[in-house]
Design a protein around this motif. Sequence first.
Motif, PDB file in Angstrom:
ATOM      1  N   ILE A 152       0.843  -1.215   0.000  1.00  0.00           N
ATOM      2  CA  ILE A 152       0.000   0.000   0.000  1.00  0.00           C
ATOM      3  C   ILE A 152       0.863   1.244   0.000  1.00  0.00           C
ATOM      4  N   SER A 153       1.977   1.223   0.757  1.00  0.00           N
ATOM      5  CA  SER A 153       2.874   2.390   0.796  1.00  0.00           C
ATOM      6  C   SER A 153       3.514   2.605  -0.560  1.00  0.00           C
ATOM      7  N   GLY A 154       3.883   1.526  -1.222  1.00  0.00           N
ATOM      8  CA  GLY A 154       4.473   1.687  -2.555  1.00  0.00           C
ATOM      9  C   GLY A 154       3.480   2.182  -3.554  1.00  0.00           C
ATOM     10  N   ALA A 155       2.237   1.676  -3.458  1.00  0.00           N
ATOM     11  CA  ALA A 155       1.196   2.169  -4.386  1.00  0.00           C
ATOM     12  C   ALA A 155       0.881   3.630  -4.140  1.00  0.00           C
ATOM     13  N   SER A 156       0.882   4.040  -2.869  1.00  0.00           N
ATOM     14  CA  SER A 156       0.600   5.442  -2.574  1.00  0.00           C
ATOM     15  C   SER A 156       1.717   6.338  -3.045  1.00  0.00           C
ATOM     16  N   ALA A 157       2.958   5.834  -2.967  1.00  0.00           N
ATOM     17  CA  ALA A 157       4.083   6.678  -3.430  1.00  0.00           C
ATOM     18  C   ALA A 157       4.040   6.868  -4.933  1.00  0.00           C
TER      19      ALA A 157
END
Length: 294
Positions: free
Chosen positions: A288-293
Amino acid sequence: MLGRFGSLAPLVTQNVQLQQQQRGMATLKSIQIRLKSVKNIQKITQSMKMVSAAKYSRAERELKQIRPIGNGASQFYEKAEIAAPQDQPQKLFIAITSDRGLCGAVHTSVVRLIRNELKNDEQNLKVVCVGDKSRLILQRMYGKNIILSCNEIGRLPPTFSDASKLADSILKSEHTFGSGQIVYNRFKSVVSYNTQTLPVFSLSAIKTSAKLPVYDSLDDEVIQSYLEFSLASLLFYAMKEGACSEQSSRMTAMDNASKNAGEMIEKLTLTFNRTRQAVITRELIEIISGASAL
């Protein structure tokens, strides 16, 4: 230059994430291996408990028939009031154990009693070890006091033939003794036994007894024959008592081991589930953090 160095940050982050994933997988793998090992141990202890339960029921049934023989053989020494001769301070102790372990303190209690006697009078005391367990413990410090040892005890139920051979070997040994004791475990219940002794006397001690003339038609040959028979009977009785105590103690020990293994399985299963959930949650957060970045 700055652009080239700026591309290092994602690589470092990716390496850290990979190390964390590998660490989580290694932890899960080690817990899974440990869990499988404890489950296998529980299967073994449960099987040993069932085998010991079957052997215990047979040993208890046979012990009820043998106890009158042991009580009758020991009554002669009590009624005749036979005592150890003063001119023969040599003593003989017979340790009734077996070759098998995993049965609590059955063997160590017998050895502890003999070891205390050896500390007080090591010079005049000799030991006969019935079973490898007593021999292995005593030979470390008192190997020179062991005059006779026998093995292959505990695999099969003891018989009167085994006791007769042992009694014959003791009487034919070069060691001369005035008195002695058979140290064994007396069976009380499934979870209880007492370490007790049975008296053993030499031919000279019986002859010098003051109340021996109460018995009629006793000559040296009759006394010698009865001495051999009574020693074999007492050994047979003590071996039966020890076998029953051993099987009951092993059954109890394996039952406790199975319960402890069950508790460990529950804790390891809980730890495994929590660790797996933590790994899954961390991976979801990273995704999720990678997708948000992006």
